[in-house]
Design an enzyme around this catalytic site. Structure first.
Site, PDB file in Angstrom:
ATOM      1  N   LYS A   1       0.840  -1.203   0.000  1.00 32.02           N
ATOM      2  CA  LYS A   1       0.000   0.000   0.000  1.00 32.02           C
ATOM      3  C   LYS A   1       0.867   1.241   0.000  1.00 32.02           C
ATOM      4  CE  LYS A   1      -3.872  -0.552   2.241  1.00 32.02           C
ATOM      5  NZ  LYS A   1      -4.473  -0.873   3.549  1.00 32.02           N
TER       6      LYS A   1
ATOM      7  N   ARG B   1      -3.445   3.034   8.346  1.00 28.68           N
ATOM      8  CA  ARG B   1      -3.718   1.852   7.522  1.00 28.68           C
ATOM      9  C   ARG B   1      -2.529   0.908   7.517  1.00 28.68           C
ATOM     10  NH1 ARG B   1      -4.893   4.584   1.839  1.00 28.68           N
ATOM     11  NH2 ARG B   1      -6.107   2.682   1.471  1.00 28.68           N
TER      12      ARG B   1
ATOM     13  N   GLY C   1      -8.264  -7.001   3.527  1.00 29.57           N
ATOM     14  CA  GLY C   1      -9.115  -7.027   4.710  1.00 29.57           C
ATOM     15  C   GLY C   1      -8.542  -7.761   5.891  1.00 29.57           C
TER      16      GLY C   1
ATOM     17  N   MET D   1      -6.084  -6.823   7.900  1.00 29.05           N
ATOM     18  CA  MET D   1      -5.792  -5.995   9.061  1.00 29.05           C
ATOM     19  C   MET D   1      -6.623  -4.731   8.976  1.00 29.05           C
ATOM     20  SD  MET D   1      -1.805  -6.728   9.646  1.00 29.05           S
ATOM     21  CE  MET D   1      -1.327  -6.950   7.975  1.00 29.05           C
TER      22      MET D   1
ATOM     23  N   ARG E   1      -3.162  -1.329  -6.425  1.00 28.36           N
ATOM     24  CA  ARG E   1      -2.389  -2.562  -6.297  1.00 28.36           C
ATOM     25  C   ARG E   1      -2.708  -3.436  -7.505  1.00 28.36           C
ATOM     26  NH1 ARG E   1      -5.952  -4.337  -1.214  1.00 28.36           N
ATOM     27  NH2 ARG E   1      -7.871  -4.792  -2.297  1.00 28.36           N
TER      28      ARG E   1
ATOM     29  N   HIS F   1     -15.694  -8.473   0.464  1.00 27.70           N
ATOM     30  CA  HIS F   1     -14.711  -9.390   1.001  1.00 27.70           C
ATOM     31  C   HIS F   1     -14.887 -10.805   0.453  1.00 27.70           C
ATOM     32  CE1 HIS F   1     -13.426 -12.243   4.173  1.00 27.70           C
ATOM     33  NE2 HIS F   1     -12.348 -11.486   4.135  1.00 27.70           N
TER      34      HIS F   1
ATOM     35  N   SER G   1      10.773 -44.309 -13.572  1.00 27.33           N
ATOM     36  CA  SER G   1       9.715 -43.351 -13.261  1.00 27.33           C
ATOM     37  C   SER G   1       9.607 -43.283 -11.744  1.00 27.33           C
ATOM     38  CB  SER G   1       8.401 -43.802 -13.882  1.00 27.33           C
ATOM     39  OG  SER G   1       7.376 -42.929 -13.469  1.00 27.33           O
TER      40      SER G   1
ATOM     41  N   GLY H   1       8.007 -42.860  -8.422  1.00 24.89           N
ATOM     42  CA  GLY H   1       6.688 -42.882  -7.788  1.00 24.89           C
ATOM     43  C   GLY H   1       6.826 -42.103  -6.491  1.00 24.89           C
ATOM     44  N   THR H   2       6.599 -40.797  -6.588  1.00 25.83           N
ATOM     45  CA  THR H   2       6.966 -39.961  -5.436  1.00 25.83           C
ATOM     46  C   THR H   2       6.002 -40.081  -4.262  1.00 25.83           C
ATOM     47  OG1 THR H   2       5.982 -38.141  -6.678  1.00 25.83           O
ATOM     48  CG2 THR H   2       8.378 -38.288  -6.650  1.00 25.83           C
ATOM     49  N   ASN H   3       4.814 -40.638  -4.478  1.00 23.59           N
ATOM     50  CA  ASN H   3       3.935 -40.825  -3.317  1.00 23.59           C
ATOM     51  C   ASN H   3       4.546 -41.839  -2.359  1.00 23.59           C
ATOM     52  OD1 ASN H   3       2.207 -39.218  -4.765  1.00 23.59           O
ATOM     53  ND2 ASN H   3       0.883 -40.902  -5.410  1.00 23.59           N
TER      54      ASN H   3
ATOM     55  N   CYS I   1       5.719 -39.819 -11.644  1.00 24.45           N
ATOM     56  CA  CYS I   1       4.305 -40.098 -11.852  1.00 24.45           C
ATOM     57  C   CYS I   1       3.508 -39.991 -10.560  1.00 24.45           C
ATOM     58  CB  CYS I   1       4.136 -41.493 -12.464  1.00 24.45           C
ATOM     59  SG  CYS I   1       4.806 -42.794 -11.436  1.00 24.45           S
TER      60      CYS I   1
ATOM     61  N   TYR J   1      10.081 -35.853 -18.041  1.00 29.53           N
ATOM     62  CA  TYR J   1       8.664 -35.464 -18.029  1.00 29.53           C
ATOM     63  C   TYR J   1       8.106 -35.567 -16.615  1.00 29.53           C
ATOM     64  CZ  TYR J   1       7.619 -40.417 -17.629  1.00 29.53           C
ATOM     65  OH  TYR J   1       7.551 -41.700 -17.176  1.00 29.53           O
TER      66      TYR J   1
HETATM   67  P1  ADP Z   1      -7.721  -2.435   3.195  1.00 30.34           P
HETATM   68  O1  ADP Z   1      -6.303  -2.812   3.294  1.00 30.34           O
HETATM   69  O2  ADP Z   1      -8.619  -3.350   3.923  1.00 30.34           O
HETATM   70  O3  ADP Z   1      -8.131  -2.167   1.780  1.00 30.34           O
HETATM   71  P2  ADP Z   1      -7.572   0.389   3.601  1.00 30.34           P
HETATM   72  O4  ADP Z   1      -6.447   0.874   4.403  1.00 30.34           O
HETATM   73  O5  ADP Z   1      -7.448   0.537   2.140  1.00 30.34           O
HETATM   74  O6  ADP Z   1      -7.886  -1.089   4.020  1.00 30.34           O
HETATM   75  O7  ADP Z   1      -8.809   1.194   4.140  1.00 30.34           O
HETATM   76  C1  ADP Z   1     -10.109   0.739   4.315  1.00 30.34           C
HETATM   77  C2  ADP Z   1     -11.074   1.727   3.705  1.00 30.34           C
HETATM   78  O8  ADP Z   1     -10.894   3.036   4.216  1.00 30.34           O
HETATM   79  C3  ADP Z   1     -10.883   1.839   2.229  1.00 30.34           C
HETATM   80  O9  ADP Z   1     -12.140   1.871   1.605  1.00 30.34           O
HETATM   81  C4  ADP Z   1     -10.183   3.129   2.035  1.00 30.34           C
HETATM   82  O10 ADP Z   1     -10.464   3.696   0.807  1.00 30.34           O
HETATM   83  C5  ADP Z   1     -10.703   3.957   3.179  1.00 30.34           C
HETATM   84  N1  ADP Z   1      -9.708   4.957   3.570  1.00 30.34           N
HETATM   85  C6  ADP Z   1      -8.477   4.698   4.007  1.00 30.34           C
HETATM   86  N2  ADP Z   1      -7.793   5.838   4.207  1.00 30.34           N
HETATM   87  C7  ADP Z   1      -8.625   6.848   3.891  1.00 30.34           C
HETATM   88  C8  ADP Z   1      -8.496   8.267   3.871  1.00 30.34           C
HETATM   89  N3  ADP Z   1      -7.372   8.845   4.218  1.00 30.34           N
HETATM   90  N4  ADP Z   1      -9.545   8.968   3.476  1.00 30.34           N
HETATM   91  C9  ADP Z   1     -10.682   8.381   3.121  1.00 30.34           C
HETATM   92  N5  ADP Z   1     -10.884   7.050   3.107  1.00 30.34           N
HETATM   93  C10 ADP Z   1      -9.852   6.282   3.483  1.00 30.34           C
HETATM   94 MG    MG Z   2      -7.936  -0.837   0.644  1.00 30.25          MG
END
Ligand code: ADP
Ligand code: MG
Ligand code: MG
Length: 878
Positions: free
Chosen positions: A21, A91, A100, A102, A337, A455, A770, A772-774, A838, A858
């Site tokens: 990120k 973040r 999602g 953390m 990303r 998610h 051949s 037989g790795t199992n 195999c 192979y």
């Molecule tokens: P994740 O890794 O789960 O995608 P994020 O860090 O991207 O978590 O954040 C979760 C949500 O909060 C995302 O929808 C993101 O766009 C929003 N968010 C994070 N930082 C900001 C910010 N500075 N302003 C507005 N929205 C934010």
């Molecule tokens: Mg995000």
């Protein structure tokens, strides 16, 4: 390295240091794209935090505060100001994105004083207090671990009290009450005052992000996804100026893919919500609007978004997954990303990007995780059978493939059921990161809420599991374990079928059919075929399997298990009779009949594989495997005794006697493989003769058949030579009878440790090897492969005594050494000796990489895994 980097000063190539990120945010900043000011605390600090007994090193906060000052300058806002407060998000972000996994804290910087200033500044007290409320909830959850439900209760009570059903209708008074209740919840939970200064809030949040790296769900995610320390070591923390998508109808937030993540089409795909915060889209609480509509709603922002998409794709040479927010008409990017796409999308974008000259063919091949191609080889519903089933509901197609299973609403039970072998469809309103373990044990996932970016959708897609989301007509009742749609109620345990490619849910089990290979996939396979060095063959024992293998690009059969042919309904009885035969004459008679059947099987398979080698392994399992097990027989006899059919009873008793005679304590190391061939030579004779006769017939018909005969469980050259004599005499006899030369290579499996160690001797007779790795893995570890999975292996992996299941992925150090010995010994004597594997490992990408590296000729994999093997082999060669 410095502990903290502002986005504009970081070297965005250092993903390990900045996390994905952070690297993305600084790269976008450098590209002059509109990113709110902010900074990244490095993953190194995370590791220092742990080395330092879970305390932030002293130099961290001063560096952080220096960067906060930089943000103040850029934004004109002030930290802890009662007039124009600077609010930030905190973040997490590791080198590998863990969607999602953390939590993020939003609106940090608000307290009883700054909230008033914020209200004045935005001229919107309702919004301001709502932001404060959200902050306390997130902070309480992430930093203190308060259960969300507690907050939800307060929220619901407040709504009821004010008589509104929608959060956005809550007035300032209600929100103020909620805020004070929320704080009380936190204070009761922590037995301390709620931290009121932004400084204190910031430190605690940073520490919480670091802590979450070692949180249970992050650990599970890393384990399941094989994210080891060399690819992600600690999480970074990103502190970003808050921008608000919930400041009115000229504000919005959304998530897009620069190309369609489902089918790979070159179009921006995604969804957005007007007047909402980012979390709302990702969590799937509200179902978003499709991104095309933004063109009408906010044309200027749409244009900025699409320009950003083009720029980012060009820059990263990969489709991107982007988060954006529009605050009162101003467009911001919050994340980019590499897009996690379905296998179909990966294949299509690979082919397209080569055409667009964005990437090379090599890159096109290596960017596709071979394992993920499995999804393309997924089954689909049998169109002709669908009409026999009632459609329960239709939702959003979130991850392709069709799956049937029993409905389970409870995450824990889904895991239990899945682990004991039941096919489960996990049905939830929405899913959360802590539910991910249940994804692994389910066949498919169905959620009533959420959109394509929810998610459930993202996680399923990554795993290649069928998934449907956003199915509003489906009403789920957790308390009663039922769900209802269109007047039909489905209970826990009822069977449904979901089609993640169409978004349809059917009642009952709809039969599914084999997948087809698309044009783009063919292109990829074609490039891969040309790039790979190692051959790919199939484990197949039916003409259908052989045909399928060829369609998928297999070149030959590496393992044709002859015993599977005896399991056909038209012959199992014959085979049992053969085992029961009391003397050799009787047995020979039955064997002759069996020989005819085998011969015709071989003919069909060799025809289907015309032009390629087909390695036929002689009978391997112990004979008792073909008889009913003694316990079952005893039960059967008891039942029969009450009904009184004496001849049937006697017959069953005879079988029982023989089954007991043949029973072994340790069948895997028992009377099997070549040992059966030596003690019952008539069986191997019959099989060898059937192969020769099949070849004679095919040669007469000018079919280019290349059978090879392979002996299982060999541990010594004496055994091999013993069988070779039988082979030689049948060869001689057949050749002179038909007056033709017949070429059938004679080789051995190497699946016994001693065979690997004496491969130099075996090579004097064996024309090919051949592995037989199992069995070789079983012998090398002394792990019973039938038992380990359910017993100690999971704990071994948990305790990091084993990195991977050695039955899935070759143990390079141990089993790999034996393979190397075998290859070297064989090729020392026969420089061009064909050596393959195999075992189940033949379809596993990392094992294929190993096989490539040791120069095997192979690998052989089940027909369905052949495309995966081809791509993995190409990747190994690139
Ligand atoms: P994740 O890794 O789960 O995608 P994020 O860090 O991207 O978590 O954040 C979760 C949500 O909060 C995302 O929808 C993101 O766009 C929003 N968010 C994070 N930082 C900001 C910010 N500075 N302003 C507005 N929205 C934010
Ligand atoms: Mg995000
Ligand atoms: Mg074996």
């Amino acid at each position: 390295n410095k502990p903290v980097y502002a986005f504009e000063e970081a070297d965005s190539k250092k993903r390990m240091l900045l996390g994905g990120k952070g690297a993305g945010l600084s790269e976008m900043t450098r590209l002059k794209l509109p990113v709110p000011p902010g900074f990244t605390i490095t993953t190194e600090v995370c590791n220092k935090y742990y080395e330092n007994n879970r305390k932030l090193p002293k130099y961290v906060m001063p560096a952080v505060m220096k960067n906060i000052a930089k943000m103040e300058k850029k934004t004109g806002k002030k930290w802890n100001s009662t007039k124009n407060p600077l609010l930030v998000s905190v973040r997490s972000g590791a080198a590998i994105s863990m969607p999602g996994m953390m939590d993020t804290i939003l609106n940090l910087g608000l307290n009883e004083k700054t909230v008033e200033g914020f209200a004045e500044q935005t001229k919107n007290p309702r919004f301001s207090w709502d932001s404060y409320r959200r902050f306390i909830q997130l902070f309480g959850k992430v930093v203190f671990g308060v259960n969300d439900e507690k907050f939800d209760h307060v929220l619901d009570a407040a709504k009821a009290k004010q008589g509104v059903s929608d959060d956005s209708k809550l007035n300032v008074e209600s929100l103020k009450t909620i805020v004070s209740e929320y704080k009380k919840i936190c204070e009761e939970h922590t037995k301390r005052k709620f931290p009121d200064t932004p400084d204190e809030q910031l430190v605690l949040s940073i520490e919480a992000v670091f802590k979450s790296w070692m949180g249970e769900r992050a650990i599970v995610y890393r384990e399941k996804n094989n994210i080891t320390k060399d690819i992600a070591n600690g999480t970074a923390v990103n502190v970003v100026t808050m921008v608000f998508g919930n400041m009115g109808d000229d504000s919005a937030t959304g998530v897009v893919f620069t190309r369609n993540g489902h089918n790979g089409k070159k179009e921006i795909e995604g969804e957005y919500l007007i007047n909402a915060q980012g979390e709302d889209v990702v969590a799937g609480v509200r179902t978003g609007k499709s991104i095309e509509l933004l063109k009408k709603d906010m044309p200027k922002s749409h244009k900025e978004l699409s320009n950003a998409c083009t720029k980012l794709e060009k820059h990263f040479r990969e489709p991107q997954d982007i988060e954006f927010t529009i605050e009162q008409g101003k467009f911001y990017l919050l994340q980019t990303r590499t897009a996690k796409m379905s296998a179909a999308a990966l294949v299509k974008t690979s082919v397209d990007m080569v055409k667009e000259k964005l990437i090379t063919k090599d890159k096109a091949l290596t960017r596709i995780p071979a394992q993920q191609l499995e999804a393309l080889l997924h089954r689909t519903m049998d169109e002709s059978k669908i009409k026999n089933h009632k459609q329960l509901a239709k939702g959003i197609a979130a991850s392709p493939g069709a799956a049937s299973g029993i409905v389970e609403f409870d995450v824990k039970r889904a895991i239990e059921l899945g682990d004991t072998g039941s096919k489960v469809i996990l049905v939830r309103k929405e899913t959360k990161p802590e539910d991910v373990p249940a994804f692994f044990s389910s066949e498919g996932i169905l959620t009533s809420l959420g959109g394509k970016s929810s998610h459930a959708a993202i996680v399923s897609r990554g795993m290649g599991k069928p998934c449907i989301v956003g199915c509003p007509e489906l009403k789920i009742d957790y308390d009663n374990n039922t769900c209802t749609a269109n007047g039909v109620t489905i209970k826990r345990g009822d069977t449904i079928t979901i089609d993640g490619s169409a978004g349809t849910v059917f009642i009952g089990e709809v039969p599914t059919v084999e997948p087809k290979v698309t044009k783009d996939f063919e292109q990829i396979l074609d490039w891969a075929q040309k790039a790979k060095k190692i051959g790919i063959r199939a484990n197949a024992d039916t003409p259908e399997g052989a045909k399928l293998a060829r369609i998928f690009g297999g070149q030959g059969i590496g393992l044709c298990r002859t015993e599977r042919m005896f399991n056909g309904s038209d012959r199992i009885n014959l085979f049992v009779e053969m085992i029961m035969a009391e003397n050799i004459e009787e047995r020979s008679k039955i064997l002759q009949k069996l020989g005819q059947l085998q011969k015709s099987d071989f003919i069909e398979i060799l025809k289907a594989m015309e032009g390629y080698e087909v390695t036929i392994r002689l009978l391997d399992p112990p004979l008792h495997e073909f008889l009913p097990n003694p316990e079952e027989l005893v039960e059967k006899i008891q039942k029969l005794e009450s009904s009184g059919n004496t001849s049937e009873i006697n017959q069953a008793k005879v079988v029982l006697k023989r089954a007991r005679e043949l029973a072994e304590i340790n069948p895997m190391m028992g009377h099997r493989g070549v040992r059966v061939g030596i003690t019952y030579p008539e069986i191997y004779e019959m099989q060898i003769r059937a192969v020769f006769d099949a070849l004679v017939e095919l040669t007469k018909k000018k079919v280019k058949a290349h059978p090879q005969i392979m002996i299982p469980q060999i541990s010594s050259i004496a055994e091999l030579n013993h069988i070779k004599k039988i082979y030689d005499s049948i060869k001689k006899e057949t050749e002179s009878k038909h007056k033709m030369k017949l070429k059938i290579n004679f080789g051995t499996m190497i699946e016994v440790v001693r065979a690997a160690l004496t491969a130099n001797e075996l090579a004097t007779t064996a024309e090919f090897f051949s592995f037989g790795t199992n069995d070789l893995t079983q012998g090398t570890f002394s792990f019973s492969r039938e038992d380990v999975e359910g017993k100690f292996l999971p704990e071994y992996m948990e305790k990091e005594l084993l990195e991977r299941n050695p039955f899935q992925s070759i143990d390079v150090n141990g089993v790999g050494s034996l393979i190397k010995i075998g290859v070297a010994a064989g090729r020392a004597l026969r420089p061009n000796m064909e050596v393959g594997i195999c075992g189940e490992h033949g379809g596993d990408p990392s094992s294929i990489k190993f096989c490539h590296s040791v120069g095997l000729s192979y690998v052989s994999a089940s027909p369905h895994r052949i495309p995966i093997a081809i791509v993995a082999a190409a990747q190994a060669a690139i």
